[in-house]
Design a protein around this motif. Structure first.
Motif, PDB file in Angstrom:
ATOM      1  N   GLY A 279      11.301  -4.190  10.600  1.00 20.91           N
ATOM      2  CA  GLY A 279      12.096  -4.367  11.806  1.00 20.91           C
ATOM      3  C   GLY A 279      13.225  -5.316  11.513  1.00 20.91           C
ATOM      4  N   PHE A 280      13.882  -5.841  12.550  1.00 18.54           N
ATOM      5  CA  PHE A 280      14.996  -6.755  12.404  1.00 18.54           C
ATOM      6  C   PHE A 280      14.507  -8.170  12.665  1.00 18.54           C
ATOM      7  N   ASP A 281      14.703  -9.077  11.707  1.00 18.63           N
ATOM      8  CA  ASP A 281      14.332 -10.461  11.948  1.00 18.63           C
ATOM      9  C   ASP A 281      15.575 -11.269  12.304  1.00 18.63           C
ATOM     10  N   GLU A 282      15.390 -12.511  12.719  1.00 21.07           N
ATOM     11  CA  GLU A 282      16.512 -13.313  13.195  1.00 21.07           C
ATOM     12  C   GLU A 282      17.516 -13.583  12.096  1.00 21.07           C
ATOM     13  N   ALA A 283      17.036 -13.770  10.859  1.00 22.90           N
ATOM     14  CA  ALA A 283      17.955 -14.036   9.767  1.00 22.90           C
ATOM     15  C   ALA A 283      18.912 -12.881   9.554  1.00 22.90           C
TER      16      ALA A 283
ATOM     17  N   LEU B 182      17.985  -2.718   4.386  1.00 21.07           N
ATOM     18  CA  LEU B 182      17.225  -3.018   3.183  1.00 21.07           C
ATOM     19  C   LEU B 182      17.102  -4.520   2.970  1.00 21.07           C
ATOM     20  N   ALA B 183      18.115  -5.273   3.417  1.00 23.45           N
ATOM     21  CA  ALA B 183      18.099  -6.721   3.220  1.00 23.45           C
ATOM     22  C   ALA B 183      17.213  -7.427   4.231  1.00 23.45           C
ATOM     23  N   ALA B 184      16.967  -6.794   5.376  1.00 25.58           N
ATOM     24  CA  ALA B 184      16.168  -7.431   6.422  1.00 25.58           C
ATOM     25  C   ALA B 184      14.715  -7.541   5.982  1.00 25.58           C
ATOM     26  N   ALA B 185      14.114  -8.665   6.318  1.00 27.53           N
ATOM     27  CA  ALA B 185      12.707  -8.861   5.971  1.00 27.53           C
ATOM     28  C   ALA B 185      11.827  -7.925   6.789  1.00 27.53           C
ATOM     29  N   ALA B 186      10.888  -7.262   6.117  1.00 27.23           N
ATOM     30  CA  ALA B 186       9.964  -6.379   6.821  1.00 27.23           C
ATOM     31  C   ALA B 186       9.027  -7.207   7.691  1.00 27.23           C
TER      32      ALA B 186
ATOM     33  N   LEU C 249      12.994   5.488  16.531  1.00 24.34           N
ATOM     34  CA  LEU C 249      11.748   6.030  16.006  1.00 24.34           C
ATOM     35  C   LEU C 249      11.064   5.012  15.096  1.00 24.34           C
ATOM     36  N   PRO C 250       9.716   4.952  15.104  1.00 25.84           N
ATOM     37  CA  PRO C 250       8.980   3.985  14.283  1.00 25.84           C
ATOM     38  C   PRO C 250       8.902   4.440  12.832  1.00 25.84           C
ATOM     39  N   VAL C 251       9.951   4.148  12.069  1.00 26.03           N
ATOM     40  CA  VAL C 251      10.025   4.599  10.679  1.00 26.03           C
ATOM     41  C   VAL C 251      10.086   3.396   9.745  1.00 26.03           C
ATOM     42  N   PRO C 252       9.659   3.551   8.495  1.00 27.50           N
ATOM     43  CA  PRO C 252       9.761   2.474   7.508  1.00 27.50           C
ATOM     44  C   PRO C 252      11.222   2.104   7.246  1.00 27.50           C
ATOM     45  N   THR C 253      11.429   0.873   6.814  1.00 26.30           N
ATOM     46  CA  THR C 253      12.784   0.381   6.545  1.00 26.30           C
ATOM     47  C   THR C 253      13.507   1.261   5.535  1.00 26.30           C
ATOM     48  N   GLN C 254      12.815   1.681   4.483  1.00 27.73           N
ATOM     49  CA  GLN C 254      13.455   2.514   3.462  1.00 27.73           C
ATOM     50  C   GLN C 254      13.931   3.841   4.046  1.00 27.73           C
ATOM     51  N   LEU C 255      13.176   4.392   4.976  1.00 29.51           N
ATOM     52  CA  LEU C 255      13.579   5.650   5.593  1.00 29.51           C
ATOM     53  C   LEU C 255      14.761   5.440   6.529  1.00 29.51           C
TER      54      LEU C 255
ATOM     55  N   LYS D 115      26.772  -6.006  11.397  1.00 26.39           N
ATOM     56  CA  LYS D 115      26.241  -7.242  10.822  1.00 26.39           C
ATOM     57  C   LYS D 115      24.720  -7.198  10.682  1.00 26.39           C
ATOM     58  N   THR D 116      24.087  -6.392  11.491  1.00 25.19           N
ATOM     59  CA  THR D 116      22.625  -6.305  11.430  1.00 25.19           C
ATOM     60  C   THR D 116      22.132  -4.942  10.967  1.00 25.19           C
ATOM     61  N   GLY D 117      22.994  -3.939  11.034  1.00 21.77           N
ATOM     62  CA  GLY D 117      22.554  -2.580  10.742  1.00 21.77           C
ATOM     63  C   GLY D 117      21.753  -1.976  11.869  1.00 21.77           C
ATOM     64  N   GLN D 118      21.812  -2.585  13.041  1.00 22.64           N
ATOM     65  CA  GLN D 118      21.026  -2.117  14.187  1.00 22.64           C
ATOM     66  C   GLN D 118      21.841  -1.153  15.044  1.00 22.64           C
TER      67      GLN D 118
END
Length: 383
Positions: free
Chosen positions: A72-76, A116-120, A281-287, A339-342
């Motif tokens: 997901g997206f973390d604050e960093a 990809l840079a966001a912490a899982a 959709l609930p998908v893995p970060t890589q996807l 900036k977040t990829g969101q």
């Protein structure tokens, strides 16, 4: 009638029509992916009039093991502006998200790098919170005006067995959209309720006033969570099994379109399917990253530039314009925070009239240890 049966019946009535058996999933209109369509009428006796329904369409509990490792997206990641990443063409380097993108491809590649840079992150629930809007034309023929019907939905899907799925929502009301619409609405007597009918359906009442927020716990171990994708309904396991190579993902989606008989052009179908993969959709970060990289090579996507969503959040918009039945041109838009990829929002627009016809705001789409609301009424207020 048991409480659980009553809840499931209510949810079935609120299920988007495009998910119903027999619905032609081969034809996809932009409004179908921007906002939930009006609920289909189930068999049996019905009320003479029905409120505008919150189209939640929430599935039941999914297997816990499927969710492990989904990010997901973390604050960093929300505050960082530069990050190392691997691009779709194999290059590695720093993506500068402070500089506005000059093409849709650049925006998508930057969004992939940010994911990809966001912490899982993990969590007890997959939480999806969204706001939906759908425009309707009302008033007399000589002075029509548009209103926007808004509703809020939450879906809490548990990761572990034994936890209940929770659906929460709120009808947010309806109001004229523009100043011109407001003037025409006032000339029409400023109505606070509208009724509309459709063949084979009971009349639907649209109220201007909002209703209280509500929640419904749902626990049915016999059903697995499913989600709409490419004209089909897929499980979380099937989502997680999609390829994380952009080219292979495109091939897999095209095969799905063929299997489901999707008749839209491939590029358009790839765009709206990719928009769902990166947004709700609930998908893995890589996807998710692979989906952005696949989108980078979709023909027909145009960079529209800086944009704000319906909550004023700033991002960059891309769009795909198509000509539908009777020559009507519509544009499907995706607003992304580079900036977040969101993905912030999906919108549909009438190109000729330059009018927003529907939207979905993605407010939260993350795995979390927060718990669903438990102190809310169990059904919407009725008058």
């Amino acid at each position: 009638m048991s409480v659980q049966h009553d809840v499931m019946r209510t949810l079935a009535e609120a299920r988007p029509a495009r998910l119903d058996p027999g619905h032609d999933a081969r034809r996809v209109d932009p409004s179908d992916i921007m906002s939930h369509s009006r609920a289909a009428v189930a068999g049996g006796a019905h009320r003479r009039t029905r409120r505008w329904a919150l189209a939640v369409g929430v599935p039941a509990v999914a297997a816990a093991a499927v969710f492990v490792g989904v990010g997901g997206f973390d604050e960093a990641s929300r505050t960082a502006s530069r990050e190392e990443g691997t691009h779709a063409d194999g290059r590695t380097g720093t993506t500068n998200t402070d500089r506005p993108p000059t093409s849709s491809r650049e925006l998508f590649l930057a969004a992939a790098d940010r994911n990809l840079a966001a912490a899982a992150t993990g969590g007890r629930y997959w939480a999806l919170k969204a706001e939906h809007g759908e425009a309707r034309t009302k008033g007399p023929a000589n002075r029509p005006y548009d209103i926007m019907i808004r509703r809020y939905t939450e879906e809490w899907q548990p990761v572990r067995a034994g936890d209940a799925t929770v659906v929460a929502g709120q009808y947010l009301g309806a109001a004229p959209i523009t100043d011109a619409d407001k003037a025409a609405w006032q000339a029409d007597g400023a109505p606070t309720r509208w009724t509309e009918s459709a063949p084979g359906m009971d009349p639907v009442v649209i109220d201007a006033a909002a209703e209280p927020k509500y929640a419904r716990p749902i626990q049915d171990a016999t059903r697995e969570a499913t989600y709409p994708l490419g004209g089909a309904t897929v499980t979380v396991a099937q989502l997680a099994a999609l390829p994380t190579d952009p080219a292979a993902l495109k091939t897999a989606l095209l095969a799905l379109f063929r299997q489901q008989g999707v008749t839209e052009p491939d590029d358009y179908a790839l765009f709206w399917t990719g928009a769902h993969l990166v947004s709700d959709l609930p998908v893995p970060t890589q996807l998710r990253a692979a989906s952005y990289r696949m989108l980078a090579d979709v023909t027909g996507v145009t960079l529209l530039g800086p944009a704000t969503d319906q909550h004023g959040r700033a991002g960059v918009a891309v769009g795909y314009t198509r000509t539908g039945d009777e020559g009507r041109r519509s544009q499907t838009r995706l607003i992304i925070d580079p900036k977040t990829g969101q993905a912030l929002a999906q919108e549909s627009w009438d190109v000729a009239a330059q009018k927003l016809t529907g939207y979905t705001l993605i407010l939260t789409a993350i795995f979390t240890d927060e718990t669903p609301p438990t102190d809310l009424p169990t059904r919407p207020a009725r008058q």
